[in-house]
Write a protein that holds these residues in place. Structure first.
Motif, PDB file in Angstrom:
ATOM      1  N   SER A  41       0.797  -1.218   0.000  1.00 39.75           N
ATOM      2  CA  SER A  41       0.000   0.000   0.000  1.00 39.75           C
ATOM      3  C   SER A  41       0.831   1.271   0.000  1.00 39.75           C
ATOM      4  N   ARG A  48      -1.825   0.997  -7.940  1.00 43.87           N
ATOM      5  CA  ARG A  48      -2.187   1.365  -6.577  1.00 43.87           C
ATOM      6  C   ARG A  48      -2.856   2.724  -6.639  1.00 43.87           C
ATOM      7  N   HIS A  98      -4.368   5.743  -5.324  1.00 44.89           N
ATOM      8  CA  HIS A  98      -4.445   6.499  -4.071  1.00 44.89           C
ATOM      9  C   HIS A  98      -4.220   7.986  -4.346  1.00 44.89           C
ATOM     10  N   ILE A 102      -5.419   1.772  -0.096  1.00 42.32           N
ATOM     11  CA  ILE A 102      -5.122   1.182  -1.397  1.00 42.32           C
ATOM     12  C   ILE A 102      -6.437   1.057  -2.140  1.00 42.32           C
ATOM     13  N   HIS A 147      -6.855  -4.015  -3.678  1.00 42.62           N
ATOM     14  CA  HIS A 147      -7.093  -4.667  -2.391  1.00 42.62           C
ATOM     15  C   HIS A 147      -7.731  -6.040  -2.585  1.00 42.62           C
TER      16      HIS A 147
END
Length: 324
Positions: A133, A287, A289, A299, A304
């Protein structure tokens, strides 16, 4: 040989052994060094700190590290040291932070889905999730044996209906044409190039449910020349394939020798990627974010879910510019 290493994070568990084996092959593919990293347990760190603070010359100079001996026995080819191109480093500090720091200059960081701690029933350990993450480099999580065995023993009709067999040995990458960063696609194409295999690009679209809709329809693998206006396919599917083709054009030119399959499917993108993972060499996800703090452990929902349920290795690729 490249100076940017592949790093294998190990703790002596069976899960980390699988990660070490995967990382070693990856280093050979990329013609780069392999760095095996182990974060010392708390008691070893306390011993090292006590020895340093007391300047006790009678204490052994080297901190006991059974994992180092384990790695040497596995990779040392009968000798006391490690093969050329392989290094070992013992780290101190918290496990997630120590791995994030050492991974800042790595080609990728490879780790098992679970370590020695935690509950055996967990699909993904907290350390693996935390590192995937927040690491600055791509993180490859290699699942434990039970998940891989489950993929090979399903024997269900889903395997033939979802394109899993068509994906055998491929690098599968999830693509949202408007959001997936170029870093994710570049990583996937690079991995396919060093393996001499195909990239399968999977995008999912949502359509209103109807009595005739069957979610588990086969992947629609269509080459760019097959996207003429008069062709078959629902409008959402065709528009998604067109968006894919536009995004992939620079990658096709850069990686001209890498075959590409485009798949547009209805339903949940994470579920589709998990299905494809049953027979894929590697699944690559971004990822997601945007605008979060550098220390955030959040994440994206797709990454995930794929990390928790994929049947094979998953690469989570960050976008460095999003970390600022």
């Amino acid at each position: 040989m490249s100076n940017t290493p592949v790093i294998a994070a190990v703790d002596g568990s069976e899960h980390s052994l699988r990660a070490l084996e995967w990382a070693r092959k990856e280093a050979v593919r990329h013609d780069c060094g392999l760095l095996v990293a182990h974060v010392l347990p708390d008691h070893a760190q306390l011993y090292a700190g006590r020895r340093a603070s007391l300047h006790d010359a009678s204490a052994p100079e080297e901190v006991p590290d059974p994992v180092r001996d384990w790695v040497r026995s596995l990779l040392g080819a009968g000798g006391p040291g490690l093969p050329e191109g392989v290094a070992y480093e013992a780290l101190e500090g918290s496990v997630p932070e120590a791995l994030r720091v050492i991974g800042s200059q790595a080609r990728m960081l490879v780790m098992g889905s679970r370590g020695r701690g935690g509950f055996a029933s967990l699909l993904l350990g907290s350390i693996s999730r935390a590192v995937a993450s927040s690491a600055a480099c791509p993180v490859v999580v290699v699942p434990h044996a039970e998940r891989g065995a489950a993929a090979g023993s399903t024997g269900s009709a889903d395997d033939s209906d979802t394109g899993a067999e068509q994906s055998a040995g491929r690098v599968v990458v999830g693509l949202h044409a408007a959001e997936t960063p170029d870093d994710v696609l570049t990583f996937a194409f690079t991995e396919a190039a060093v393996r001499g295999t195909t990239v399968q690009v999977v995008s999912a679209y949502a359509i209103p449910p109807t009595p005739n809709l069957v979610i588990d329809t086969p992947f629609a693998v269509i080459p760019p020349e097959g996207l003429a206006d008069e062709g078959d396919g629902v409008p959402a599917e065709r528009e998604m394939l067109r968006s894919q083709t536009e995004r992939l054009a620079p990658l096709r030119e850069r990686f001209a020798d890498v075959p590409v399959e485009q798949a547009a499917v209805p339903g949940d993108p994470a579920g589709r990627l998990v299905i494809a993972s049953r027979a894929a060499a590697l699944v690559v996800v971004g990822r997601h974010h945007p605008r979060r703090t550098a220390m955030s452990l959040a994440i994206g929902s797709v990454a995930h879910a794929v990390l928790h349920h994929a049947h094979g290795p998953v690469a989570v690729v960050p976008t460095l510019k999003d970390d600022v």
